[in-house]
Design a protein around this motif. Structure first.
Motif, PDB file in Angstrom:
ATOM      1  N   ASN A 118       1.049  -1.164  -0.059  1.00  0.00           N
ATOM      2  CA  ASN A 118       0.111   0.285   0.122  1.00  0.00           C
ATOM      3  C   ASN A 118       0.824   1.332   0.175  1.00  0.00           C
ATOM      4  N   ILE A 119       1.804   1.164   0.896  1.00  0.00           N
ATOM      5  CA  ILE A 119       2.714   2.421   0.912  1.00  0.00           C
ATOM      6  C   ILE A 119       3.270   2.697  -0.619  1.00  0.00           C
ATOM      7  N   ALA A 120       3.981   1.563  -0.860  1.00  0.00           N
ATOM      8  CA  ALA A 120       4.754   1.620  -2.347  1.00  0.00           C
ATOM      9  C   ALA A 120       3.838   2.281  -3.184  1.00  0.00           C
ATOM     10  N   ASN A 121       2.537   1.797  -3.205  1.00  0.00           N
ATOM     11  CA  ASN A 121       1.489   2.473  -4.235  1.00  0.00           C
ATOM     12  C   ASN A 121       1.352   4.073  -4.171  1.00  0.00           C
ATOM     13  N   THR A 122       1.170   4.453  -2.775  1.00  0.00           N
ATOM     14  CA  THR A 122       1.155   5.802  -2.471  1.00  0.00           C
ATOM     15  C   THR A 122       2.380   6.764  -3.273  1.00  0.00           C
ATOM     16  N   ILE A 123       3.661   6.212  -3.205  1.00  0.00           N
ATOM     17  CA  ILE A 123       4.591   6.825  -3.680  1.00  0.00           C
ATOM     18  C   ILE A 123       5.060   6.503  -5.057  1.00  0.00           C
ATOM     19  N   GLN A 154       5.009   4.329   9.217  1.00  0.00           N
ATOM     20  CA  GLN A 154       5.803   5.402   9.122  1.00  0.00           C
ATOM     21  C   GLN A 154       7.329   5.108   8.773  1.00  0.00           C
ATOM     22  N   ILE A 155       7.810   4.033   9.452  1.00  0.00           N
ATOM     23  CA  ILE A 155       9.030   3.218   9.232  1.00  0.00           C
ATOM     24  C   ILE A 155       9.329   3.157   7.513  1.00  0.00           C
ATOM     25  N   VAL A 156       8.366   2.348   6.820  1.00  0.00           N
ATOM     26  CA  VAL A 156       8.412   2.057   5.689  1.00  0.00           C
ATOM     27  C   VAL A 156       8.606   3.307   4.635  1.00  0.00           C
ATOM     28  N   LEU A 157       7.324   4.170   4.984  1.00  0.00           N
ATOM     29  CA  LEU A 157       7.323   5.406   4.193  1.00  0.00           C
ATOM     30  C   LEU A 157       8.697   5.997   4.106  1.00  0.00           C
ATOM     31  N   ASN A 158       9.125   6.362   5.269  1.00  0.00           N
ATOM     32  CA  ASN A 158      10.505   7.088   5.543  1.00  0.00           C
ATOM     33  C   ASN A 158      11.559   6.617   4.658  1.00  0.00           C
ATOM     34  N   GLY A 219      13.524  18.174  -0.374  1.00  0.00           N
ATOM     35  CA  GLY A 219      12.406  18.311   0.734  1.00  0.00           C
ATOM     36  C   GLY A 219      12.838  17.886   2.068  1.00  0.00           C
ATOM     37  N   GLY A 220      13.994  17.391   2.209  1.00  0.00           N
ATOM     38  CA  GLY A 220      14.281  16.599   3.551  1.00  0.00           C
ATOM     39  C   GLY A 220      14.695  17.522   4.655  1.00  0.00           C
ATOM     40  N   THR A 221      14.364  16.994   5.937  1.00  0.00           N
ATOM     41  CA  THR A 221      14.316  17.838   7.092  1.00  0.00           C
ATOM     42  C   THR A 221      15.592  17.159   8.065  1.00  0.00           C
ATOM     43  N   GLY A 222      15.952  16.050   7.683  1.00  0.00           N
ATOM     44  CA  GLY A 222      16.999  15.740   8.505  1.00  0.00           C
ATOM     45  C   GLY A 222      16.603  14.822   9.598  1.00  0.00           C
ATOM     46  N   LEU A 223      15.223  14.599   9.675  1.00  0.00           N
ATOM     47  CA  LEU A 223      14.555  13.859  10.886  1.00  0.00           C
ATOM     48  C   LEU A 223      14.046  12.707  10.621  1.00  0.00           C
ATOM     49  N   GLY A 224      13.923  12.232   9.388  1.00  0.00           N
ATOM     50  CA  GLY A 224      13.415  11.101   8.819  1.00  0.00           C
ATOM     51  C   GLY A 224      13.979   9.797   9.362  1.00  0.00           C
ATOM     52  N   LEU A 225      15.255   9.622   9.682  1.00  0.00           N
ATOM     53  CA  LEU A 225      16.037   8.447   9.886  1.00  0.00           C
ATOM     54  C   LEU A 225      15.853   8.397  11.524  1.00  0.00           C
ATOM     55  N   ALA A 226      15.825   9.665  12.129  1.00  0.00           N
ATOM     56  CA  ALA A 226      16.056   9.680  13.555  1.00  0.00           C
ATOM     57  C   ALA A 226      14.406   8.929  13.938  1.00  0.00           C
TER      58      ALA A 226
END
Ligand code: ADP
Length: 268
Positions: A118-123, A154-158, A219-226
């Motif tokens: 589902n997530i892959a589909n959205t992106i 959220q893990i998969v999406l990031n 568009g990165g914020t540098g927070l995704g992996l944290a």
């Protein structure tokens, strides 16, 4: 090390020596530094888009508004920077919410294969724009785990969004899902720009970016992996990364299939 000295005096006022109290404050100092670094980083990250929005709005008001082409260009910069500001604030609030240890996980049985697809589909659209090939797990191979749906999503999406952002046109992204002992493993690999070995230990830190400019452009914020690391650990899971500069990166997340009932309140 904090050192406190005091004279050791007997009742008859005779000086017998000195009392020294040594207090190891390494951890306290480290935490204090982390806190001040964090505040400095947040301020800087907020200031950059705000300065840009203010500058372009001022120039428009000073007369540039009369040129339609310039007006459009400046307004689109203002829009893009406001979006970044919005994303930054939302991610900061999210991080602060998931860091509140007393909030228990809302565990439920979830179909991980379905979630990934589902997530892959959205992106998919983003991947198509860059002509990237997405290799996904078989729909028929259902893999289940116990987790909090939103957090796992959220893990998969990031991780998938990063794979798309840091892979040049025409590259390949491969998502695999399998069971190993009592864990579910998710691997997301790309044929992207990779991460230099010297930077790898720091990429899960808040605001740490290998190339600030490139991250900003995407568009990165540098927070995704944290956020990913925190969410994984809140499920008692682990994340590891392997990368080769110029060749690509693989993130592997290992999540327990089930949680002990009495774990549920202490997790998060
Ligand atoms: P950002 O919002 O900048 O993407 P993240 O916390 O998601 O922040 O990632 C931190 C940094 O790690 C990124 O700025 C980038 O330098 C690096 N990075 C993350 N994922 C990848 C990847 N798949 N390939 C190459 N570099 C990556």
């Amino acid at each position: 090390m904090d050192v406190h000295l005091a004279p050791y005096v007997r009742e008859n006022q005779e000086r017998k020596g000195i009392i020294a109290v040594l207090h190891d404050v390494t951890e306290v100092r480290r935490l204090e530094k982390m806190r001040t670094d964090f505040v400095a980083n947040v301020s800087h990250e907020l200031k950059t888009p705000i300065t840009s929005v203010k500058g372009f709005a001022e120039t428009l008001l000073d007369g540039a508004m009369h040129d339609e082409a310039i007006c459009r260009e400046f307004l689109s910069i203002i829009y893009r920077e406001s979006e970044r500001l919005h994303r930054l604030i939302s991610e900061l609030l999210y991080l602060s919410r998931i860091e509140q240890h007393h909030i228990p996980l809302k565990l439920e049985q979830m179909n991980m294969t379905e979630a990934v697809l589902n997530i892959a589909n959205t992106i998919q659209k983003e991947a198509k724009k860059k002509n990237l090939t997405l290799n996904l797990p078989e729909q028929t191979n259902d893999i289940w785990l116990e987790g909090e749906k939103d957090r796992i999503h959220q893990i998969v999406l990031n991780l998938l969004s990063n794979a798309i952002a840091y892979t040049p046109e025409g590259g390949k992204i491969c998502v695999e899902l399998w069971e190993e002992n009592d864990q579910v493993k998710l691997s997301i690999s790309d044929t992207g720009i990779g991460i230099p070995a010297s930077e790898l230990p720091r990429i899960f830190e808040r605001f740490y970016r290998v190339e600030k400019a490139r991250s900003r452009r995407s568009g990165g914020t540098g927070l995704g992996l944290a956020i990913v690391k925190h969410l994984t650990e809140s499920h008692n899971g682990k994340i590891e990364v392997k990368s080769e500069e110029g060749k690509g990166t693989t993130f592997i997340v290992a999540l327990p299939k089930t949680h002990e009932t009495n774990d549920k309140t202490s997790l998060s």
